[in-house]
Design a protein around this motif. Sequence first.
Motif, PDB file in Angstrom:
ATOM      1  N   SER A  50      33.696  33.408  35.889  1.00 14.96           N
ATOM      2  CA  SER A  50      34.253  32.596  36.220  1.00 14.96           C
ATOM      3  C   SER A  50      35.870  32.291  36.098  1.00 14.96           C
ATOM      4  CB  SER A  50      33.556  30.945  35.812  1.00 14.96           C
ATOM      5  OG  SER A  50      34.374  29.975  36.578  1.00 14.96           O
ATOM      6  N   SER A  51      36.759  32.341  36.934  1.00 15.52           N
ATOM      7  CA  SER A  51      37.860  32.528  36.431  1.00 15.52           C
ATOM      8  C   SER A  51      38.703  30.949  36.749  1.00 15.52           C
ATOM      9  CB  SER A  51      39.394  33.913  36.266  1.00 15.52           C
ATOM     10  OG  SER A  51      39.373  33.998  37.369  1.00 15.52           O
ATOM     11  N   THR A  52      39.970  31.404  36.634  1.00 14.86           N
ATOM     12  CA  THR A  52      40.997  30.104  36.619  1.00 14.86           C
ATOM     13  C   THR A  52      42.328  30.410  36.788  1.00 14.86           C
ATOM     14  OG1 THR A  52      39.288  28.341  35.854  1.00 14.86           O
ATOM     15  CG2 THR A  52      41.644  27.474  36.555  1.00 14.86           C
ATOM     16  N   SER A  53      42.996  29.839  37.787  1.00 16.16           N
ATOM     17  CA  SER A  53      44.236  30.492  38.158  1.00 16.16           C
ATOM     18  C   SER A  53      45.198  29.418  39.111  1.00 16.16           C
ATOM     19  CB  SER A  53      43.946  31.399  39.763  1.00 16.16           C
ATOM     20  OG  SER A  53      43.148  32.846  38.976  1.00 16.16           O
ATOM     21  N   ALA A  54      45.985  29.887  38.849  1.00 15.43           N
ATOM     22  CA  ALA A  54      47.490  29.136  38.785  1.00 15.43           C
ATOM     23  C   ALA A  54      47.736  29.738  40.408  1.00 15.43           C
ATOM     24  CB  ALA A  54      48.727  29.363  38.133  1.00 15.43           C
ATOM     25  N   ALA A  55      48.262  28.762  41.630  1.00 15.40           N
ATOM     26  CA  ALA A  55      49.194  29.301  42.807  1.00 15.40           C
ATOM     27  C   ALA A  55      49.811  30.372  42.346  1.00 15.40           C
ATOM     28  CB  ALA A  55      49.292  28.056  43.654  1.00 15.40           C
ATOM     29  N   GLY A  56      49.074  31.419  43.055  1.00 16.89           N
ATOM     30  CA  GLY A  56      50.333  32.329  43.470  1.00 16.89           C
ATOM     31  C   GLY A  56      49.321  33.507  42.103  1.00 16.89           C
ATOM     32  N   VAL A  57      48.588  33.354  41.916  1.00 16.52           N
ATOM     33  CA  VAL A  57      48.290  34.823  41.079  1.00 16.52           C
ATOM     34  C   VAL A  57      47.038  34.994  42.082  1.00 16.52           C
ATOM     35  CG1 VAL A  57      45.824  34.745  39.320  1.00 16.52           C
ATOM     36  CG2 VAL A  57      48.032  33.130  38.810  1.00 16.52           C
ATOM     37  N   LEU A  58      47.509  36.635  41.706  1.00 17.85           N
ATOM     38  CA  LEU A  58      46.795  37.693  42.455  1.00 17.85           C
ATOM     39  C   LEU A  58      46.224  38.614  41.689  1.00 17.85           C
ATOM     40  CD1 LEU A  58      46.185  38.972  45.055  1.00 17.85           C
ATOM     41  CD2 LEU A  58      48.730  40.603  44.508  1.00 17.85           C
ATOM     42  N   ARG A  59      44.796  38.782  41.545  1.00 21.91           N
ATOM     43  CA  ARG A  59      44.048  39.698  41.220  1.00 21.91           C
ATOM     44  C   ARG A  59      43.062  40.585  41.851  1.00 21.91           C
ATOM     45  NH1 ARG A  59      42.660  36.369  36.173  1.00 21.91           N
ATOM     46  NH2 ARG A  59      43.264  34.376  36.442  1.00 21.91           N
ATOM     47  N   GLY A  60      43.032  41.343  41.452  1.00 20.31           N
ATOM     48  CA  GLY A  60      42.896  43.239  42.455  1.00 20.31           C
ATOM     49  C   GLY A  60      43.332  43.710  42.654  1.00 20.31           C
ATOM     50  N   ILE A  61      43.327  44.434  43.414  1.00 18.99           N
ATOM     51  CA  ILE A  61      42.121  44.706  44.131  1.00 18.99           C
ATOM     52  C   ILE A  61      41.098  45.625  42.969  1.00 18.99           C
ATOM     53  CG2 ILE A  61      41.094  46.323  45.900  1.00 18.99           C
ATOM     54  CD1 ILE A  61      43.498  46.232  47.242  1.00 18.99           C
ATOM     55  N   HIS A  62      39.933  45.082  42.683  1.00 21.13           N
ATOM     56  CA  HIS A  62      38.884  45.544  41.394  1.00 21.13           C
ATOM     57  C   HIS A  62      37.682  45.879  42.270  1.00 21.13           C
ATOM     58  CE1 HIS A  62      41.198  42.539  39.279  1.00 21.13           C
ATOM     59  NE2 HIS A  62      41.810  43.296  38.878  1.00 21.13           N
ATOM     60  N   TYR A  63      37.690  47.257  41.946  1.00 23.37           N
ATOM     61  CA  TYR A  63      36.114  47.912  41.923  1.00 23.37           C
ATOM     62  C   TYR A  63      35.924  48.917  40.814  1.00 23.37           C
ATOM     63  CZ  TYR A  63      38.473  52.783  42.337  1.00 23.37           C
ATOM     64  OH  TYR A  63      39.495  53.771  41.718  1.00 23.37           O
ATOM     65  N   THR A  64      34.209  48.870  41.375  1.00 23.90           N
ATOM     66  CA  THR A  64      33.426  49.726  40.074  1.00 23.90           C
ATOM     67  C   THR A  64      33.005  50.876  41.108  1.00 23.90           C
ATOM     68  OG1 THR A  64      32.786  47.605  39.258  1.00 23.90           O
ATOM     69  CG2 THR A  64      30.889  49.403  38.766  1.00 23.90           C
TER      70      THR A  64
END
Length: 192
Positions: A50-64
């Motif tokens: 679980s993660s919490t983000s402010a407006a505008g936080v961009l996470r990724g592009i993640h892959y395994t």
Amino acid sequence: MRVRELAIPGAWEFTPTVRVDPRGGFAEMFKASEFEQVVGRPFDLLQINSSTSAAGVLRGIHYTEDPPGQAKYVTCTRGAFVDVVVDLRPDSPTFGAWDSIIIDDVDRRWVFLSEGLGHALLSLADDSTVTYLCSLEYSPEFDHAVDALDPDIGIAWPTADREGRALHLLRSPKDAEAPRLRETAVARRGVA
């Protein structure tokens, strides 16, 4: 539950039926038999994040790396996100293509991503919280990222939040320094 396959094969949107009465609401968020009927296999849960983000936080592009690959079942428990799925399977006819949906605390949609797909999230509201169930425990040796702003992928990121205010993108150093898709090992496997 309503189910829709996304434009990327191996990714689905699950929208639960929310039953509301004077006490509040109730929804079935996951039912193994229905999931298996749609996806064609069970979901093997090994880790929950679980993660919490402010407006505008961009996470990724993640892959395994695939194999072993990591499937994810993702939802927003507070706020809203643009959830983006990118096909990173070198032999796929949709390699490099993407699709997106809004996940939020209103419709309570979930997104399932099969192994080999990349994932990115853009928060559309402060304190937005995402929860994702994973089929593989975090393994840093298999964890990679692709630049979410790669023009060759061309994701159409929104420029405003839920209230219409301008979004200012904020990325981790790892995500900001991630290579473009054509520079990754996964892309090189596709041309080898």
